[in-house]
Design a protein around this motif. Structure first.
Motif, short mmCIF file in Angstrom:
data_model
loop_
_atom_site.label_atom_id
_atom_site.label_comp_id
_atom_site.label_asym_id
_atom_site.label_seq_id
_atom_site.Cartn_x
_atom_site.Cartn_y
_atom_site.Cartn_z
N MET A 1 -5.96 15.67 5.91
CA MET A 1 -6.33 14.16 6.16
C MET A 1 -4.69 13.43 5.39
O MET A 1 -4.17 14.25 5.41
N LYS A 2 -4.55 12.40 6.48
CA LYS A 2 -2.61 12.02 6.28
C LYS A 2 -3.35 10.46 6.17
O LYS A 2 -3.57 9.70 6.85
N LEU A 3 -2.08 10.10 4.81
CA LEU A 3 -2.16 8.94 5.03
C LEU A 3 -0.93 8.29 5.38
O LEU A 3 -0.06 8.62 5.35
N ARG A 4 -1.42 7.36 5.52
CA ARG A 4 0.35 5.89 6.06
C ARG A 4 0.83 5.84 5.17
O ARG A 4 -0.06 5.65 3.84
N LEU A 5 1.64 5.03 4.87
CA LEU A 5 2.67 4.86 3.46
C LEU A 5 2.56 3.29 3.20
O LEU A 5 2.64 3.02 2.74
N PHE A 6 2.64 2.23 4.49
CA PHE A 6 2.42 0.94 3.96
C PHE A 6 0.92 0.46 4.74
O PHE A 6 1.14 0.62 6.09
N TYR A 7 0.57 -0.42 3.98
CA TYR A 7 -0.65 -1.26 4.35
C TYR A 7 -0.56 -2.29 4.17
O TYR A 7 -0.23 -2.86 3.83
N ARG A 8 -1.70 -3.32 5.35
CA ARG A 8 -1.18 -4.95 5.56
C ARG A 8 -1.80 -6.01 4.92
O ARG A 8 -0.99 -6.08 4.45
N THR A 9 -2.80 -5.13 4.71
CA THR A 9 -3.92 -5.98 4.08
C THR A 9 -4.64 -4.95 2.27
O THR A 9 -4.75 -3.72 2.08
N GLN A 10 -5.18 -5.63 1.14
CA GLN A 10 -5.70 -5.35 0.11
C GLN A 10 -6.73 -4.23 0.71
O GLN A 10 -7.48 -2.97 0.19
N ARG A 11 -7.55 -4.81 1.80
CA ARG A 11 -8.43 -4.01 2.34
C ARG A 11 -8.73 -2.61 2.99
O ARG A 11 -9.38 -1.59 2.79
N ASP A 12 -7.22 -2.64 3.56
CA ASP A 12 -6.96 -1.76 4.11
C ASP A 12 -6.41 -0.31 2.80
O ASP A 12 -6.92 0.81 3.49
N VAL A 13 -5.70 -1.01 2.27
CA VAL A 13 -5.50 -0.21 0.86
C VAL A 13 -6.72 0.43 0.32
O VAL A 13 -6.72 1.91 0.56
N ALA A 14 -7.60 -0.09 0.40
CA ALA A 14 -8.86 -0.07 -0.04
C ALA A 14 -9.83 1.35 0.48
O ALA A 14 -10.29 2.23 0.01
N LYS A 15 -9.56 0.97 1.49
CA LYS A 15 -10.48 2.07 2.67
C LYS A 15 -9.35 3.20 2.55
O LYS A 15 -10.32 4.13 2.73
N ALA A 16 -8.06 3.24 2.59
CA ALA A 16 -7.23 4.05 2.66
C ALA A 16 -7.95 5.03 1.15
O ALA A 16 -8.26 6.62 1.65
N LEU A 17 -7.55 4.18 -0.41
CA LEU A 17 -7.71 5.01 -1.09
C LEU A 17 -9.67 5.62 -1.59
O LEU A 17 -9.91 6.46 -1.33
N ASN A 18 -10.34 5.25 -0.60
CA ASN A 18 -11.66 5.32 0.00
C ASN A 18 -11.41 6.47 0.52
O ASN A 18 -12.57 7.62 0.19
N GLU A 19 -11.00 6.62 1.05
CA GLU A 19 -11.01 8.25 2.53
C GLU A 19 -10.73 8.84 1.38
O GLU A 19 -11.06 10.10 1.56
N LEU A 20 -9.17 8.53 0.35
CA LEU A 20 -8.46 10.01 -0.10
C LEU A 20 -9.94 10.62 -0.45
O LEU A 20 -9.98 11.92 -1.55
N PHE A 55 -6.33 -3.66 -11.19
CA PHE A 55 -6.65 -3.82 -10.20
C PHE A 55 -7.10 -5.07 -9.05
O PHE A 55 -7.56 -5.87 -9.78
N THR A 56 -6.59 -5.24 -7.78
CA THR A 56 -6.99 -6.35 -7.71
C THR A 56 -8.31 -6.94 -7.38
O THR A 56 -9.54 -5.44 -7.02
N THR A 57 -8.93 -8.09 -7.27
CA THR A 57 -10.67 -7.70 -7.08
C THR A 57 -10.63 -7.37 -5.71
O THR A 57 -11.60 -6.73 -5.81
N VAL A 58 -10.09 -7.37 -4.92
CA VAL A 58 -10.87 -6.83 -3.55
C VAL A 58 -10.81 -5.53 -3.68
O VAL A 58 -11.48 -4.61 -2.64
N LEU A 59 -9.87 -4.73 -4.14
CA LEU A 59 -10.08 -2.91 -4.70
C LEU A 59 -11.61 -2.37 -5.44
O LEU A 59 -12.17 -1.98 -4.95
N ILE A 60 -11.43 -3.45 -6.54
CA ILE A 60 -12.54 -3.83 -7.19
C ILE A 60 -14.15 -3.66 -6.79
O ILE A 60 -14.87 -2.52 -6.34
N GLN A 61 -14.42 -4.40 -5.54
CA GLN A 61 -15.30 -4.69 -4.84
C GLN A 61 -15.58 -3.99 -3.72
O GLN A 61 -16.77 -3.12 -3.67
#
Length: 80
Positions: A1-20, A55-61
């Protein structure tokens, strides 16, 4: 699995965190990679993960309690 370092939105960060975390649970990555990945995500996208020491609301959801419990243990210095 390869992570990018920079994400555009909170949803993108949440998705990456979930995959990790899911990759760790599925034994696709080891614990060291998980720890480093969460720290890297926070270092480069902290404003999209945590606001006012919570945690931000989007990340929690998007991530749920079980995943965020792991992240909270890893980032104990940054969260209440």
């Amino acid at each position: 699995m390869k992570l990018r370092l920079f994400y555009r939105t909170q949803r993108d960060v949440a998705k990456a965190l979930n995959e990790l975390i899911d990759s760790y649970w599925n034994r696709d990555i080891d614990e060291d990679y998980l720890l480093q990945g969460v720290h890297d995500l926070y270092e480069h996208n902290g404003d999209k993960m945590i606001k006012n020491r919570q945690f931000t609301t989007v990340l929690i959801q998007q991530s749920g309690k079980r995943r965020l419990a792991i992240v909270k243990r890893i980032l104990t210095d940054h969260i209440d």
